[in-house]
Design an enzyme around this catalytic site. Structure first.
Site, short mmCIF file in Angstrom:
data_model
loop_
_atom_site.label_atom_id
_atom_site.label_comp_id
_atom_site.label_asym_id
_atom_site.label_seq_id
_atom_site.Cartn_x
_atom_site.Cartn_y
_atom_site.Cartn_z
N SER A 78 36.29 43.76 40.82
CA SER A 78 35.27 44.51 40.06
C SER A 78 35.79 45.14 38.78
O SER A 78 35.14 45.99 38.19
CB SER A 78 34.57 45.58 40.92
OG SER A 78 35.34 46.76 41.02
N ILE A 99 39.46 46.02 37.89
CA ILE A 99 40.82 46.53 37.77
C ILE A 99 41.81 45.43 37.41
O ILE A 99 42.79 45.68 36.70
CB ILE A 99 41.24 47.27 39.06
CG1 ILE A 99 42.56 48.01 38.84
CG2 ILE A 99 41.28 46.34 40.26
CD1 ILE A 99 42.95 48.92 39.99
N LEU A 100 41.57 44.21 37.87
CA LEU A 100 42.48 43.11 37.54
C LEU A 100 42.09 42.41 36.24
O LEU A 100 42.77 41.48 35.81
CB LEU A 100 42.53 42.10 38.68
CG LEU A 100 43.30 42.58 39.92
CD1 LEU A 100 43.14 41.60 41.08
CD2 LEU A 100 44.78 42.79 39.61
N ALA A 101 41.02 42.87 35.62
CA ALA A 101 40.69 42.40 34.27
C ALA A 101 41.28 43.32 33.22
O ALA A 101 41.76 42.88 32.17
CB ALA A 101 39.17 42.32 34.10
N ASP A 113 26.59 29.32 41.23
CA ASP A 113 26.20 30.14 42.38
C ASP A 113 25.18 31.19 41.94
O ASP A 113 25.35 31.83 40.90
CB ASP A 113 27.42 30.84 42.97
CG ASP A 113 27.01 31.76 44.12
OD1 ASP A 113 26.57 31.24 45.16
OD2 ASP A 113 27.10 32.99 43.95
N PRO A 119 43.46 46.96 33.80
CA PRO A 119 43.86 48.08 34.66
C PRO A 119 44.13 49.38 33.89
O PRO A 119 45.24 49.90 33.90
CB PRO A 119 45.13 47.54 35.33
CG PRO A 119 45.71 46.61 34.33
CD PRO A 119 44.53 45.97 33.64
N GLY A 123 34.86 37.68 43.04
CA GLY A 123 35.46 39.00 42.88
C GLY A 123 36.96 38.97 42.76
O GLY A 123 37.64 39.89 43.23
N VAL A 124 37.53 37.95 42.10
CA VAL A 124 38.98 37.85 42.04
C VAL A 124 39.60 38.92 41.13
O VAL A 124 40.82 39.11 41.15
CB VAL A 124 39.44 36.44 41.59
CG1 VAL A 124 39.00 35.39 42.58
CG2 VAL A 124 38.96 36.12 40.18
N LYS A 142 21.23 31.87 48.09
CA LYS A 142 21.42 32.69 49.29
C LYS A 142 20.07 33.09 49.88
O LYS A 142 19.04 33.02 49.21
CB LYS A 142 22.26 33.92 48.94
CG LYS A 142 23.60 33.55 48.29
CD LYS A 142 24.43 34.75 47.94
CE LYS A 142 25.70 34.33 47.23
NZ LYS A 142 25.45 33.94 45.83
N TYR A 201 20.10 38.53 42.48
CA TYR A 201 20.65 38.64 41.14
C TYR A 201 19.51 38.69 40.11
O TYR A 201 18.92 37.67 39.75
CB TYR A 201 21.58 37.46 40.83
CG TYR A 201 22.74 37.32 41.79
CD1 TYR A 201 23.18 38.38 42.58
CD2 TYR A 201 23.41 36.11 41.91
CE1 TYR A 201 24.24 38.24 43.46
CE2 TYR A 201 24.49 35.96 42.78
CZ TYR A 201 24.89 37.03 43.55
OH TYR A 201 25.94 36.88 44.42
#
Length: 329
Positions: free
Chosen positions: A227, A229-231, A51, A233, A223-224, A82, A56
């Site tokens: 940005s 925090i879930l990589a 993608d 925290p 964005g799973v 896009k 970008y």
């Protein structure tokens, strides 16, 4: 690498795709050599969905992806890009409208969701990519331009689909409300939704995702990690590119603790959760090095035990109606 059909289209994408914003120098510059090594490593590990977008790196990501992809058989991969921003030269010394991209060419993005603007954008993207067609074409972040997008961009995308320049059309956004409007008012095939269906935010589940499942609209998630925090925290982690609120950080840290207790990683759980929804065809993860590709694939393949999901549900850490791997609802 497992594949999944994109909604009701004939297109099949690998469940894990490569997002190319980092290859365009998002937050820090990337050399041509590192970009080439990143794409090559993704290919070696079986990734066949890529993608990109003119935004970008202001054309740099499209150029770098195309340099590799045009050396491969065209039907062996799926590419999405896009429309909505044309790249144009600006006066010397004028600051870029998006300073997040580093080491970019002199062109700068200018919003244009008109019919003619979209047709020009596609021609220019094909030239940068060095390819003759695009598989999936998304209208990019038309948040403040819905009328122009529905009146101009959608007509252009529909024509491009009919003449074979693209195979599927839709929109890519960080919000789900407007995507639901596109689903109701435009002949879309697929969406790319970033950040609105994750371990921390399931706001798209009841509306947009239910619509996609019911109507066979393909859905790709970005964005799973919300940005960052879930990589990781940690104190000061970001959610949607802003410092995370204390309550959100505490929830992410609790999820991280549960993952560690069950012998797995928060990143792996974030990937597995996103892919568990039946409307989701695949996800895209960004990378700027071959090492990051290795990590992304390792996280996607890591075992995430069913007992973890049972505990997450028991503690009410996710929407009780959200499907989880290996279980209900």
């Amino acid at each position: 690498m497992p594949r999944h059909r994109l909604g009701r289209t004939p297109i099949e994408i690998t469940r894990l795709g490569l997002g190319s914003a980092p290859l365009g120098g998002l937050f820090s510059p990337v050399s041509d050599a590192d970009a080439a090594a990143t794409v090559a490593r993704a290919w070696d590990l079986g990734i066949r969905y890529f993608d990109t977008a003119p935004l970008y790196g202001f054309g740099l990501a499209e150029q770098r992806l195309g340099a590799f992809l045009r050396t491969q058989p065209r039907d062996s991969f799926v590419l999405s890009t896009k429309v909505g921003r044309l790249l144009r030269r600006t006066t010397a010394g004028e600051p870029p409208p998006d300073p997040a991209y580093k080491g970019t060419p002199p062109e700068r993005p200018v919003f244009d969701f008109s019919y003619d603007g979209v047709m020009r954008s596609v021609d220019e993207s094909l030239a940068r990519l060095g390819l003759e067609r695009i598989d999936i074409l998304f209208i990019h972040d038309p948040d403040d331009h819905y009328d122009a997008a529905i009146g101009g961009a959608v007509r252009a995308l529909d024509r491009l689909r009919r003449d074979g320049t693209v195979r599927a059309i839709g929109a890519g956004m960080n919000q789900h409300g407007m995507l639901a409007r596109f689903a109701a008012e435009a002949p879309v095939d697929a969406f790319l939704l970033a950040g609105r269906y994750t371990l921390l935010d399931q706001s798209a589940r009841a509306g947009l995702m239910a619509t996609c499942a019911a109507r066979g609209i393909g859905l790709v998630l970005g964005g799973v990690y919300n940005s960052g925090i879930l990589a990781n925290p940690h104190e000061g982690a970001t959610f949607n590119y802003q410092r995370a609120a204390p309550a959100l950080l505490a929830r992410a840290q609790r999820l991280d603790g549960l993952c560690r207790a069950h012998g797995t990683a928060l990143k792996a759980a974030a990937i597995r959760f996103a892919l568990a929804h039946p409307a989701v065809s695949g996800i895209v993860l960004g990378a700027r090095s071959a090492q990051e590709i290795d990590e992304n694939v390792a996280m996607a393949r890591m075992d995430v035990p069913d007992a973890l999901w049972a505990e997450i549900q028991r503690e009410g850490l996710v929407d009780p109606e959200a499907p989880v791997p290996g279980g209900g609802p």
